[in-house]
Structure formats: C-alpha cells, structure tokens
Design a protein around this motif. Structure first.
Motif, PDB file in Angstrom:
ATOM      1  N   VAL A 213     -24.082  28.998  47.222  1.00 34.13           N
ATOM      2  CA  VAL A 213     -24.715  29.601  46.042  1.00 34.13           C
ATOM      3  C   VAL A 213     -25.836  30.540  46.488  1.00 34.13           C
ATOM      4  O   VAL A 213     -25.995  31.650  45.969  1.00 34.13           O
ATOM      5  N   ARG A 214     -26.602  30.090  47.457  1.00 34.35           N
ATOM      6  CA  ARG A 214     -27.684  30.915  48.013  1.00 34.35           C
ATOM      7  C   ARG A 214     -27.147  32.236  48.558  1.00 34.35           C
ATOM      8  O   ARG A 214     -27.745  33.296  48.374  1.00 34.35           O
ATOM      9  N   LYS A 232     -16.063  32.887  41.092  1.00 42.58           N
ATOM     10  CA  LYS A 232     -16.744  34.098  40.624  1.00 42.58           C
ATOM     11  C   LYS A 232     -17.817  33.763  39.589  1.00 42.58           C
ATOM     12  O   LYS A 232     -18.059  34.518  38.636  1.00 42.58           O
ATOM     13  N   SER A 233     -18.443  32.607  39.813  1.00 41.23           N
ATOM     14  CA  SER A 233     -19.462  32.156  38.864  1.00 41.23           C
ATOM     15  C   SER A 233     -20.334  31.088  39.510  1.00 41.23           C
ATOM     16  O   SER A 233     -19.823  30.068  39.982  1.00 41.23           O
ATOM     17  N   VAL A 234     -21.633  31.322  39.508  1.00 42.26           N
ATOM     18  CA  VAL A 234     -22.570  30.310  39.986  1.00 42.26           C
ATOM     19  C   VAL A 234     -22.670  29.174  38.975  1.00 42.26           C
ATOM     20  O   VAL A 234     -22.788  28.001  39.342  1.00 42.26           O
ATOM     21  N   LEU A 271     -32.187  24.009  39.471  1.00 47.75           N
ATOM     22  CA  LEU A 271     -33.417  24.764  39.722  1.00 47.75           C
ATOM     23  C   LEU A 271     -33.183  25.960  40.641  1.00 47.75           C
ATOM     24  O   LEU A 271     -33.907  26.961  40.567  1.00 47.75           O
ATOM     25  N   LEU A 272     -32.175  25.859  41.511  1.00 51.32           N
ATOM     26  CA  LEU A 272     -31.927  26.906  42.499  1.00 51.32           C
ATOM     27  C   LEU A 272     -30.705  27.735  42.120  1.00 51.32           C
ATOM     28  O   LEU A 272     -29.747  27.223  41.541  1.00 51.32           O
ATOM     29  N   ASP A 273     -30.753  29.004  42.476  1.00 52.97           N
ATOM     30  CA  ASP A 273     -29.591  29.866  42.285  1.00 52.97           C
ATOM     31  C   ASP A 273     -29.602  30.961  43.350  1.00 52.97           C
ATOM     32  O   ASP A 273     -30.398  30.910  44.297  1.00 52.97           O
ATOM     33  N   PRO A 277     -35.611  31.970  46.628  1.00 51.83           N
ATOM     34  CA  PRO A 277     -35.946  32.212  48.040  1.00 51.83           C
ATOM     35  C   PRO A 277     -35.154  31.283  48.956  1.00 51.83           C
ATOM     36  O   PRO A 277     -34.927  30.116  48.624  1.00 51.83           O
ATOM     37  N   ARG A 278     -34.753  31.807  50.088  1.00 47.48           N
ATOM     38  CA  ARG A 278     -33.947  31.036  51.028  1.00 47.48           C
ATOM     39  C   ARG A 278     -34.644  29.743  51.442  1.00 47.48           C
ATOM     40  O   ARG A 278     -34.006  28.695  51.587  1.00 47.48           O
TER      41      ARG A 278
END
Length: 308
Positions: A213-214, A232-234, A271-273, A277-278
C-alpha cells in the motif's frame, strides 16, 4: 535518483536491522511459549537469516546507485555500502556458526525458507514470451518472442503470501527443528503451535500488503502485481486486511495478546495509506514485536513479589 546518505543508511542498515526485531521476538516467543526454554540457536539462525535476506535484497536493488556514487566520487554513500557489506559478511558468519551447532535438519529447513528470500527479486530463469506488438525476429530467438525473467516478487498476488509463509511457518519450523526432541510446554495453554503459525502468517501477509500500500503509486507505474495493484484500489485492499485480522481475532479470542496485536494492526490499516510518510509504516512492521514485548512484560510483572 536519491543518493543521499540518510536514504542509504535507512535502506541498507536501518530497515534490515529493524526487521530482525520481528524475527528475534517471534523466535523467542516460540522457544519460550511453546517449548518452555530459551535456546539461542533458532533465535540467532532466523534473526540472522532475516537480516541477510532483506539486507542483500536492498543491497542488490541499489547496485546501480553504488556504481553512480563511485563514478561521481560520493565517498559518503560508498562508505554506507561498505558498512552494509561488512555487516552482511559478519551476520553470515554468525549464521554459519549457529548452524554448526544445530541438527542437520535445521540446515535443510533454513535453506528451504531462506533461499526464496535471497533470490526474491532476481530472475531465476528466462521464459520466451510472445511479443505481438514488437516482434524482433533476430537470429538468437524466434520472431515475435522476447525473453522474460521469472522473478518470485512478480508472481501476481503472491508476494505477500510467500512472505507470510516464510516469516510465519518458516520461523516455527526452524525453532521446531532445533527443539523437537524437547516436550512441548503444556503448563500453559496461552500459546500453541497452531495459534503462532496462523497468527504470524496472517500478520506478515497483512504487514507485507501494507508495505505494498505504501508503494502503491510506484508499483502501479512499474506494473508490479501486488495485491493493491491487482485490486487497483487501496480501499479494497484495506477491507481485505481488516477481514484477515478479524479472522485472527475471532479464531483466537481467548488469547488477549493476539486480540491486542490484531486490533493494533487493524487500526494502522486504516490510519496509513499510500500518501503516509514511509517512516510511519515502521509501526506496522513492529506490531507483533510490541505484542510479544507486552506478553513478556506481563510475565515478568507476575514474578514480582507485589504480584505474586
């Protein structure tokens, strides 16, 4: 192309070392929680194997950057590569020493699970693929064909599953190969082989997918067939990960630590997508070590006089 020293320090030194924390914690938990002992051999073997697998993969992936740094006289970056190379050699020596002290089956199991990681992003063999749009027709290969390397990392949708099996099942298999002569620790039903196998495998499948995802935007451009790219979708990927974590929670609802770890991981899923930030994805990687550390902290507190 990023040739900054901090970038290579993180890629070649920090992230491989951080990944070892997961192997260190999981092998320690399996050794203590299932077999009732702390044996240094499987802990060292899988921790070192983990560092070698990720460290070598990152080193080879940045080989062109090393060549450019040498060509431009960037001694700082070259020095980081030298440090990484020395660490890889030292870790390999430590791994070899631990294997010398282990049963022969441990060698075979370690090779079985570690070998795919060492050639993770390398072409294993070449396949003739028909190229309808750009038939070349030279003397070395038939017209209309080009050679395509078979790379484990590019098996559609399988990257996360393969890593999950290596990190989940492989860790337990290595520990078991060393400690199998011992009886399982049946004094407590808190941890069982089934729990650790399923929880660890699903946890690593989900963490690897979160790493995809990152990298979603870059992988989409380079057509790397990770799960987010295939969907093709997070958002769809997050729904799938939530379902997998829910499987852990429902299956092992009696184990408060697995429930905690799965809820923690689920929270980070949302929370992350791809725009996060990495560095924030480190919290996803270290979810299981945090859970295991909590378990050992509680066990230590129980032995204190005030809690006895």
């Amino acid at each position: 192309m990023d040739l900054s020293i901090p970038f290579f320090q993180s890629e070649l030194l920090f992230y491989p070392s951080l990944s070892c924390v997961s192997s260190l914690s999981l092998t320690t938990l399996i050794s203590y929680g299932v077999y009732g002992t702390l044996d240094w051999r499987p802990i060292v073997i899988f921790t070192c194997s983990d560092f070698l697998a990720m460290g070598l993969d990152h080193y080879l992936d940045n080989a062109e950057n090393l060549a450019q740094a040498r060509a431009t006289g960037n001694d700082g970056v070259v020095s980081v590569f030298t440090q990484a190379r020395m660490m890889l050699i030292c870790v390999a020596c430590i791994l070899f020493g631990a294997l010398l002290c282990s049963p022969i089956q441990t060698w075979a199991i370690t090779a079985l699970f570690v070998a795919p990681a060492l050639v993770w992003n390398r072409p294993l063999f070449w396949l003739p693929i028909r190229d309808v749009a750009n038939a070349r027709g030279d003397d070395e290969e038939p017209a209309g064909f080009f050679k395509h390397g078979f790379v484990i990392k590019r098996i559609p949708g399988m990257k996360a599953i393969i890593i999950g099996v290596i990190r989940g099942c492989g860790t337990f298999a290595v520990v078991h190969s060393v400690l199998s002569p011992r009886l399982l620790n049946n004094e407590s039903s808190m941890w069982t082989p089934t729990q650790l196998l399923i929880w660890s495998t699903i946890n690593w499948i989900c963490h690897t997918t979160m790493a995809d995802v990152r990298d979603y935007i870059d992988d989409l451009k380079e057509e790397i067939p990770t799960l987010p790219v295939l969907f093709k979708s997070v958002l769809k990927t997050k729904v799938l990960l939530t379902f997998l974590h829910a499987v852990n929670i429902i299956s092992f609802s009696h184990n408060v630590y697995i429930v905690f770890g799965s809820l923690y991981a689920t929270l980070l899923v949302w929370l992350l997508d791809e725009s996060s930030p990495r560095s924030h994805f480190v919290f996803s990687m270290e979810g299981q070590p945090l859970t295991i550390a909590l378990y050992f902290a509680v066990q230590a507190c129980k032995k204190l006089p005030a809690f006895a």
